[in-house]
Design a protein around this motif. Structure first.
Motif, PDB file in Angstrom:
ATOM      1  N   ALA A   1      -2.499   8.238  -4.428  1.00 31.04           N
ATOM      2  CA  ALA A   1      -2.174   7.015  -5.177  1.00 31.04           C
ATOM      3  C   ALA A   1      -1.449   7.315  -6.481  1.00 31.04           C
TER       4      ALA A   1
ATOM      5  N   ARG B   1       0.825  -1.194   0.000  1.00 30.35           N
ATOM      6  CA  ARG B   1       0.000   0.000   0.000  1.00 30.35           C
ATOM      7  C   ARG B   1       0.868   1.255   0.000  1.00 30.35           C
TER       8      ARG B   1
ATOM      9  N   GLY C   1      -5.262   2.469   1.406  1.00 33.34           N
ATOM     10  CA  GLY C   1      -4.654   3.728   1.814  1.00 33.34           C
ATOM     11  C   GLY C   1      -5.183   4.180   3.155  1.00 33.34           C
TER      12      GLY C   1
ATOM     13  N   LEU D   1       0.874   4.275  -2.739  1.00 35.58           N
ATOM     14  CA  LEU D   1       0.521   5.620  -2.332  1.00 35.58           C
ATOM     15  C   LEU D   1       1.673   6.589  -2.539  1.00 35.58           C
TER      16      LEU D   1
END
Length: 247
Positions: free
Chosen positions: A207, A10, A55, A14
């Protein structure tokens, strides 16, 4: 994949890097690939008050969702009614994704706002959210019809077509949508909706999505994720979806 690996995946996304290779990153359709939104109607279309764990969280409240609630893959789709490449995606690629992934229970599509094309981008997004608010529980397919009509209204060569009169006419002419209710929503809830749109954009930017159409594909079980930017052909989406599903 353990929890530490999930968080690394993640964080990498991000931070703006693509965690899975999706065949070129940015792409835009240039030719008609056949198919049309007119011949695809989702088997399942629903609303939710949940927040996903991608996120810092994607709030699903007020966002149209196509597919099954328990689908293992999320497709976060950032769009703008003034965006010509969003129209390309919706008319040429989305029907195949719908039939082969959404209607089968393999993925669900979360429709998020990213007003960024022209002066009327944000008002158009508010129209869409207010239409959805009116019909989400009673007749979600009315939103699908309104959404298609909004993209059909696009004309080449600028954004002058997008104005109050155009969206009022689209709303008035869409069966199952009450213009007075939508107008009341725009008046009473417009500011709250604009804050929700800002939240959608914040997730997109975190992102690495900086335009429309933009997509993050997220495996809710493994935490694997990747992004696509642009109106990719169906084959690119299928490859991306399969990679994230298997990761």
């Amino acid at each position: 994949m353990d929890e530490e690996d999930k968080s690394v995946t993640r964080r990498a996304l991000l931070a703006g890097s693509v965690t899975l290779a999706f065949g070129g990153g940015v792409a835009y359709l240039a030719t008609d690939s056949g198919g049309s939104e007119d011949d695809y109607r989702p088997a399942s279309f629903y609303t939710s008050d949940k927040t996903t764990d991608f996120g810092n969280g994607v709030d699903l409240t007020g966002r149209p969702i196509v597919g099954e609630r328990d689908a293992p893959l999320d497709i976060y789709y950032w769009t703008d009614y003034l965006c010509p490449f969003c129209k390309e995606f919706e008319t040429k690629t989305l029907p195949e994704i719908g039939r082969n992934y959404l209607d089968t229970g393999d993925a669900r599509l979360v429709m998020l706002g990213y007003p960024n094309i022209g002066e009327y981008s944000e008002p158009a997004a508010v129209w869409g959210r207010c239409v959805w608010a009116q019909v989400a529980e009673s007749d979600p397919m009315a939103f699908w019809n309104w959404n298609g009509a909004a993209f059909d209204a696009q004309v080449a060569g600028g954004n002058d077509w997008a104005d109050e009169e155009t969206f009022r006419e689209i709303t008035e002419q869409t069966s199952g949508v009450n213009l007075d209710s939508v107008e009341e929503c725009r008046e009473s809830r417009g500011e709250a909706i604009r804050r929700n749109l800002d939240a959608d954009v914040d997730v997109a930017l975190s992102a690495g999505i900086q335009g429309t159409p933009g997509f993050v594909i997220y495996n809710r079980e493994s935490g694997a994720a990747g992004k696509l930017i642009g109106a990719h052909p169906y084959e690119n989406f299928a490859d991306a979806l399969d990679q994230v599903r298997e990761a």
